[in-house]
Design an enzyme around this catalytic site. Structure first.
Site, mmCIF file in Angstrom:
data_model
loop_
_atom_site.group_PDB
_atom_site.id
_atom_site.type_symbol
_atom_site.label_atom_id
_atom_site.label_comp_id
_atom_site.label_asym_id
_atom_site.label_seq_id
_atom_site.Cartn_x
_atom_site.Cartn_y
_atom_site.Cartn_z
ATOM 1 C CG ASP A 12 -4.147 1.868 9.833
ATOM 2 O OD1 ASP A 12 -4.816 1.619 8.815
ATOM 3 O OD2 ASP A 12 -3.045 2.433 9.799
ATOM 4 C CG ASP A 131 2.285 -0.879 0.937
ATOM 5 O OD1 ASP A 131 1.126 -0.483 0.681
ATOM 6 O OD2 ASP A 131 2.566 -1.493 1.981
#
Lengths: 261, 215
Positions: A12, A131
């Site tokens: 990330d 997601d």
């Protein structure tokens, strides 16, 4: 001799630095992206994924530079996701040296974007990130919906049907994250992984919840994923990629063993 | 100083190919180019490419590079990568049948069609995406120092069926055996991406920067 299951560390990136959120709240700094990518390259990771969690567009330019710097030194597949909304975004990342881009929210708002992108750049570089969160009650047949905004907002879309639709639109790969498991270290949502993997003909990357090496095996054997994505178990040195591969190989999973350079 | 032309016809990640060449040979002059004269003037030529074959062929034709590619592929050390390998064949089943450069006889096929014809269940997903091993079917200067059965990174839905041993330097298996490397005289072409295949791929590219184009 056959195709190996892939291990993909996910970095990330926020404003040019690698971070990893635990349930997206408690964020720890795990270092410089070029350095981390180089370390994973040497360690025998099969690919690297950068997820841009930067909010501002200025900092997004920083990510382009990060990708350029990494691609000049690390010769393995690179995927970049986060904030990819237009063909120009895709072009910029591919030109910087990315091999694939992850499209998430933009696909939901505009499914034809995926079709257009696959047509223009080829399916091989279009990864649709999903997601998903379980919405069925315990005891009911399992059902998952697609969520946005870090798992806070439901789209009402059925996750399995959505994966099929995206593959039909030309997605070359599905990156499937369980928002219920992300950051928990309890392992992948195997039912979700298997439901999606069985429903599409393109490769599926399982993501969300890896806390140990057995979870990686479960993801490919029970979840039938083609690749497994993990962050914290590798970033903080709990396990090496080599340990993960040896563990998986010992349990009958085909993995690529690193040749000594 | 030796120049390597990487043909830029708008398909794919050329930066990685150029960077990988510079990485393995810091004296290499790498030119990412669509200019015919630069390509003709180079010592070595690479035809990369990802995406769809019809787009690939139409871009080569639009830039008037198809003739240039045919020409240099006959006389210079030439490396085709992925779609740049498939484009060397006579035709591809992709996009409802597409004529390609015709430098190597044969037809590029879709995996699904190959599996169906062989009466086998698909061994996995299509595209064939990820790392697979390549059996070296014969010696070649570009294999120097690259161990047999090394892993390389593939991403493709169409494949080149087995060709004769005189045209093949490497074979991989995904349910069925397919051509991973075409080699004939000054042409070497890989279905996999050497520029994305870490150590083994860089070794192959390093060999290419030194290759004189003979077998």
């Amino acid at each position: 001799m056959t195709l190996a299951k892939r291990i993909i560390p996910c970095l990330d990136v926020d404003a040019g630095r690698v971070v990893k959120g635990v349930r997206f709240v408690d964020i720890r700094d795990a270092g410089d992206p070029v350095e981390v990518a180089r370390r994973y390259d040497q360690a025998g990771a099969d690919e690297i994924t950068f997820l841009d969690i930067t909010a501002s567009s200025d900092d997004r330019e920083t990510l382009v530079q990060v990708v350029e710097a990494v691609a000049a030194e690390v010769f393995m597949p690179l995927t970049v996701g986060g904030g990819i909304r237009t063909p120009a975004d895709i072009r910029r990342m591919l030109n910087a040296g990315a091999d694939k881009v992850g499209i998430n929210t933009a696909a939901i708002h505009q499914p034809e974007f995926v079709e257009d992108a696959a047509e223009r750049f080829g399916s091989q570089c279009i990864v649709v990130a999903i997601d998903a969160k379980r919405v069925s009650d315990p005891g009911e047949p399992p059902r998952w919906e697609v969520f946005t905004h870090g798992g806070r907002r439901s789209t009402g879309l059925d996750a399995v049907a959505w994966a099929q639709r995206m593959a039909h639109c030309g997605a070359g790969e599905i990156l499937l994250t369980s928002m219920d498991r992300d950051g928990t270290r309890e392992g992948f949502d195997l039912e979700l992984t298997r439901a999606v993997s069985d429903a599409v003909t393109v490769p599926v990357i399982a993501s969300g919840g890896v806390g140990g090496l057995q979870h990686l095996v479960d993801g490919v054997v029970e979840g039938r994923a083609d690749a497994v994505l993990a962050a914290s178990i590798f970033h903080f040195g709990e396990h090496t990629i080599a340990e993960a591969k040896a563990y998986m190989a010992a349990r009958g999973v085909t993995v690529r063993m690193q040749e000594a350079p | 100083m030796a120049t390597i032309a990487v043909i830029d016809y708008g398909m794919g990640n050329l930066r990685s190919v150029a960077k990988a060449l510079e990485h393995v040979d810091d004296r290499a002059r790498v030119r990412v180019t669509w200019e015919p004269e630069v390509i003709r003037g180079a010592d070595r030529v690479i035809l990369p490419g990802v995406g769809a074959i019809r787009e690939c062929m139409s871009e080569l034709q639009r830039l008037e590079l198809d003739g240039v590619v045919r020409e240099v592929a006959r006389e210079k050390p030439f490396l085709g990568v992925c779609l740049g390998m498939q484009a060397l064949l006579g035709e591809s089943e992709e996009n409802g049948g597409t004529a390609a450069l015709g430098l190597v006889p044969g037809t590029v096929r879709h995996f699904a069609a190959g599996f169906a014809e062989a009466g086998m269940a698909a061994p996995g997903k299509v595209p064939h995406m990820g790392w697979n091993q390549v059996r070296q079917t014969r010696g070649h200067p570009l294999w120097a120092g690259v161990p047999d059965d090394s892993w390389f990174y593939f991403v493709h839905s169409y494949y080149v069926p087995l060709l004769g041993p005189d045209l093949t330097a490497g074979v991989a298996t995904y349910g069925l055996d397919f051509t991973a490397v075409i080699a004939r005289e000054n042409i070497f072409a890989t279905q996999f991406h050497p520029e994305k295949s870490q150590h083994a791929g860089l070794g192959l590219l390093a060999n290419f920067t030194r290759w004189d184009g003979t077998d």
